[in-house]
Scaffold this active site. Structure first.
Site, mmCIF file in Angstrom:
data_model
loop_
_atom_site.group_PDB
_atom_site.id
_atom_site.type_symbol
_atom_site.label_atom_id
_atom_site.label_comp_id
_atom_site.label_asym_id
_atom_site.label_seq_id
_atom_site.Cartn_x
_atom_site.Cartn_y
_atom_site.Cartn_z
ATOM 1 C CG HIS A 1 -0.505 0.122 2.470
ATOM 2 N ND1 HIS A 1 -0.092 -0.913 3.607
ATOM 3 C CD2 HIS A 1 -0.010 1.255 3.020
ATOM 4 C CE1 HIS A 1 0.398 -0.209 4.379
ATOM 5 N NE2 HIS A 1 0.453 1.187 4.313
ATOM 6 C CB SER B 1 2.846 1.884 6.034
ATOM 7 O OG SER B 1 1.503 1.774 6.729
ATOM 8 C CG ASP C 1 0.321 -4.047 2.866
ATOM 9 O OD1 ASP C 1 0.539 -3.838 1.754
ATOM 10 O OD2 ASP C 1 -0.185 -3.413 3.920
#
Length: 293
Positions: free
Chosen positions: A108, A245, A153
């Site tokens: 992402h 992230s 992810d």
């Protein structure tokens, strides 16, 4: 890390769009994360610029700027930690050096324009002895990545050249063993240290977390957890957050996971951080690097 998408995320999306339109450098990547598709979870990376920015959830405590309830990392202890930058000092995600010319980060976090900084301890744009700067020339998200569920992810990024291995910059091995409940790990990043407020630390933050059982993970996030994810945290609400992230979760000296998503605000009781379960992807990582080297 991802969380429920609050109203200010739409403002961030507008700012991100403006930044991308003004960028002049390009890498071989597409922006997979759409601001037009809200979900109940939000990636942990971000694009704000306090000297850095993040869409992930980063944690802090009430005594200093910290990954929530964490502390300043000791210098030279996270030489695999990378920063993905939209501008010379605009952090939007973390990443991990897993090969002399390859990084792992969250899928992402994919962007069309970014630079990579390694060996840099602070968020300041001021040059640090030992830092190395790169451009990403190829980004390869896992073909099974699903948005907004954040399944699978992870993404590989190829650097424009090989790193110089030093005490400040060197790769870490990816664990081929899946984590068991109770495993002690360390997560690091420069993400926001307050949630829902946004406040970024001056230096890299570290936090000790414990892996939770899949049952506790699934109880916390019903119908949202699959075997490509694991949860980690503790009763004190220790967690990663916006801006973290794609950053590393290191257990027993190996890379076990990547910061992926979680609840919003960060560090809420019984709402642990969710991390990409890298033990499920060692074959894909090795084969993808070999095929594109």
């Amino acid at each position: 890390m991802a969380t429920a998408r609050p109203p200010w995320m739409w403002v961030l999306c507008a700012l991100i769009t403006a930044l991308l339109l003004g960028a002049t450098e390009h890498v071989l990547a597409n922006n997979d994360v759409s601001c037009d598709n809200p979900s109940n979870t939000v990636p942990s990376g971000s694009n704000q610029d306090p000297g850095a920015g993040a869409e992930e959830d980063a944690r802090s405590d009430d005594s200093s700027s910290r990954i929530i309830n964490g502390s300043d990392c000791d210098e030279h202890t996270q030489p695999w930690q990378a920063a993905l930058l939209l501008r010379p000092n605009q952090l939007y995600c973390g990443a991990v050096l897993v090969h002399p010319q390859w990084l792992l980060t969250a899928a992402h976090c994919r962007k069309k324009v970014f630079r990579v900084r390694l060996g840099h301890y602070s968020l300041s744009p001021v040059y640090e002895s030992g830092q190395q700067m790169f451009q990403g020339i190829k980004s390869i998200p896992h073909p099974g990545y699903s948005h907004p569920s954040h399944s699978n992810d992870l993404m590989l990024i190829k650097l424009n050249r090989r790193i110089r291995s030093t005490k400040d910059v060197r790769p870490i091995n990816v664990s081929s063993h899946c984590p068991s409940a109770g495993t002690k790990c360390l997560v690091s990043g420069w993400g926001t240290t307050k949630s829902p407020q946004v406040h970024f630390p001056k230096v890299l933050q570290c936090l000790n977390i414990s892996v939770l059982s899949q049952k506790r993970c699934k109880d916390a996030y019903p119908r949202q957890i699959d075997d490509t994810m694991f949860c980690a945290g503790d009763k004190a609400g220790r967690d990663s957050c916006q801006g973290d992230s794609g950053g590393p979760v290191v257990c027993n000296g190996s890379l076990q996971g990547l910061v992926s998503w979680g609840d919003y605000p960060c560090a809420k009781p019984n709402r642990p951080g969710v991390y990409t379960n890298l033990c499920k992807f060692t074959k894909w990582i090795q084969e993808t690097i070999q095929a594109n080297s």
